[in-house]
Design a protein around this motif. Sequence first.
Motif, PDB file in Angstrom:
ATOM      1  N   GLN A  44       0.856  -1.183   0.000  1.00 42.24           N
ATOM      2  CA  GLN A  44       0.000   0.000   0.000  1.00 42.24           C
ATOM      3  C   GLN A  44       0.899   1.241   0.000  1.00 42.24           C
ATOM      4  O   GLN A  44       1.877   1.294   0.719  1.00 42.24           O
ATOM      5  N   GLY A  45       0.545   2.228  -0.800  1.00 44.52           N
ATOM      6  CA  GLY A  45       1.392   3.412  -0.911  1.00 44.52           C
ATOM      7  C   GLY A  45       2.725   3.089  -1.550  1.00 44.52           C
ATOM      8  O   GLY A  45       3.779   3.518  -1.078  1.00 44.52           O
ATOM      9  N   ALA A  46       2.699   2.337  -2.639  1.00 44.92           N
ATOM     10  CA  ALA A  46       3.921   1.820  -3.271  1.00 44.92           C
ATOM     11  C   ALA A  46       4.895   2.919  -3.669  1.00 44.92           C
ATOM     12  O   ALA A  46       6.115   2.727  -3.629  1.00 44.92           O
ATOM     13  N   TYR A  68       2.126   7.911   5.325  1.00 41.08           N
ATOM     14  CA  TYR A  68       3.311   8.755   5.399  1.00 41.08           C
ATOM     15  C   TYR A  68       3.043  10.037   4.622  1.00 41.08           C
ATOM     16  O   TYR A  68       2.713   9.998   3.438  1.00 41.08           O
ATOM     17  N   PRO A  69       3.193  11.212   5.266  1.00 44.13           N
ATOM     18  CA  PRO A  69       2.822  12.465   4.605  1.00 44.13           C
ATOM     19  C   PRO A  69       3.876  12.923   3.593  1.00 44.13           C
ATOM     20  O   PRO A  69       5.051  12.604   3.704  1.00 44.13           O
ATOM     21  N   GLY A  70       3.427  13.696   2.648  1.00 39.93           N
ATOM     22  CA  GLY A  70       4.364  14.324   1.721  1.00 39.93           C
ATOM     23  C   GLY A  70       4.904  13.375   0.669  1.00 39.93           C
ATOM     24  O   GLY A  70       4.511  12.223   0.561  1.00 39.93           O
ATOM     25  N   PRO A  71       5.866  13.864  -0.104  1.00 39.47           N
ATOM     26  CA  PRO A  71       6.383  13.095  -1.240  1.00 39.47           C
ATOM     27  C   PRO A  71       7.551  12.172  -0.901  1.00 39.47           C
ATOM     28  O   PRO A  71       8.101  11.519  -1.778  1.00 39.47           O
ATOM     29  N   GLY A  72       7.993  12.136   0.351  1.00 39.73           N
ATOM     30  CA  GLY A  72       9.177  11.369   0.719  1.00 39.73           C
ATOM     31  C   GLY A  72       8.941   9.871   0.768  1.00 39.73           C
ATOM     32  O   GLY A  72       7.922   9.350   0.321  1.00 39.73           O
ATOM     33  N   SER A  91       3.478   2.533   8.321  1.00 42.64           N
ATOM     34  CA  SER A  91       3.817   3.896   8.690  1.00 42.64           C
ATOM     35  C   SER A  91       2.582   4.575   9.261  1.00 42.64           C
ATOM     36  O   SER A  91       1.546   4.670   8.592  1.00 42.64           O
ATOM     37  N   LEU A  92       2.689   5.021  10.514  1.00 43.16           N
ATOM     38  CA  LEU A  92       1.602   5.773  11.134  1.00 43.16           C
ATOM     39  C   LEU A  92       1.917   7.270  11.083  1.00 43.16           C
ATOM     40  O   LEU A  92       1.660   7.999  12.025  1.00 43.16           O
ATOM     41  N   GLY A  93       2.511   7.678   9.969  1.00 41.49           N
ATOM     42  CA  GLY A  93       2.860   9.078   9.778  1.00 41.49           C
ATOM     43  C   GLY A  93       4.340   9.367   9.846  1.00 41.49           C
ATOM     44  O   GLY A  93       4.770  10.486   9.563  1.00 41.49           O
ATOM     45  N   GLU A  94       5.148   8.376  10.246  1.00 40.41           N
ATOM     46  CA  GLU A  94       6.593   8.552  10.340  1.00 40.41           C
ATOM     47  C   GLU A  94       7.312   7.453   9.558  1.00 40.41           C
ATOM     48  O   GLU A  94       6.737   6.422   9.226  1.00 40.41           O
ATOM     49  N   GLU A  95       8.591   7.690   9.305  1.00 40.63           N
ATOM     50  CA  GLU A  95       9.402   6.797   8.460  1.00 40.63           C
ATOM     51  C   GLU A  95       9.779   5.502   9.172  1.00 40.63           C
ATOM     52  O   GLU A  95      10.032   5.486  10.373  1.00 40.63           O
ATOM     53  N   ILE A  96       9.844   4.425   8.412  1.00 35.68           N
ATOM     54  CA  ILE A  96      10.447   3.165   8.840  1.00 35.68           C
ATOM     55  C   ILE A  96      11.684   2.936   7.978  1.00 35.68           C
ATOM     56  O   ILE A  96      11.591   2.904   6.753  1.00 35.68           O
ATOM     57  N   LEU A  97      12.828   2.783   8.633  1.00 35.62           N
ATOM     58  CA  LEU A  97      14.090   2.546   7.919  1.00 35.62           C
ATOM     59  C   LEU A  97      14.718   1.262   8.447  1.00 35.62           C
ATOM     60  O   LEU A  97      15.075   1.176   9.624  1.00 35.62           O
ATOM     61  N   ILE A  98      14.840   0.254   7.584  1.00 40.91           N
ATOM     62  CA  ILE A  98      15.471  -1.013   7.931  1.00 40.91           C
ATOM     63  C   ILE A  98      16.800  -1.073   7.185  1.00 40.91           C
ATOM     64  O   ILE A  98      16.825  -1.136   5.951  1.00 40.91           O
ATOM     65  N   LYS A  99      17.908  -1.043   7.911  1.00 47.38           N
ATOM     66  CA  LYS A  99      19.218  -0.967   7.264  1.00 47.38           C
ATOM     67  C   LYS A  99      19.723  -2.343   6.829  1.00 47.38           C
ATOM     68  O   LYS A  99      19.128  -3.380   7.143  1.00 47.38           O
ATOM     69  N   HIS A 100      20.836  -2.352   6.132  1.00 46.06           N
ATOM     70  CA  HIS A 100      21.263  -3.524   5.365  1.00 46.06           C
ATOM     71  C   HIS A 100      21.566  -4.747   6.239  1.00 46.06           C
ATOM     72  O   HIS A 100      21.950  -4.644   7.393  1.00 46.06           O
TER      73      HIS A 100
END
Length: 210
Positions: A44-46, A68-72, A91-100
């Motif tokens: 969702q939100g691909a 996630y808001p905006g174009p990011g 995402s409940l409005g904030e970023e999820i970042l999973i590193k390598h």
Amino acid sequence: MQLLLELLSWCPGAVGLLLRQKMYPRFLRQCGRNVLFGRFVKIQGANKISIGDGVVVNNYVLLDARNYPGPGVGITLEDNVFVGAGTEMLSLGEEILIKHDTNLGSECRILSDKKTVIEDNVLLAAYCRIGGTEHDRQKRKEGFKEEIYPLEDEMTKIGAGCWLGVRTSFRSGVEIGGGTIIGAHGNVEGSLPSEVVAVGNPAKILYSRT
């Protein structure tokens, strides 16, 4: 677009695997090489999802960046991340970042009401729960007070090389340092330093690894 993604997710066998490998990158914000998508993966939100090289997204995974808001980018999976079957990232409005080189076990759930970062070479066993307002609300209902377990930061962070045992839960807004191990069924309600072993509900330091 969503209908096509659902149709592709259903396709069985090697043909389905090949079609998803070729077609899914067309919908994502970014997609690297040699990425494998299992069956019934729901995206969702691909256009707010970025995936690096060599990532494996197993069967029945949910990646949801619609809120996630905006174009990011709302969800980022860096190179060589493995996502186990049935795992959900929302995402409940904030970023999820999973590193390598991070490995997420089956049926994990990551909710980002605060920016959520899982550093490189982290191992999450099955059924781990990371962040989310629902988790915090339930813990307050059970008697955990804000003055005892304050939200220490505007970020939820798991340091590089951490291991989280099966059914570990991790409160939104706290951090654990690199190389820390949380025992099975641990409940992380406050930040923890690097290179320790912690167990219990709430998780407390058992001993240092250094």
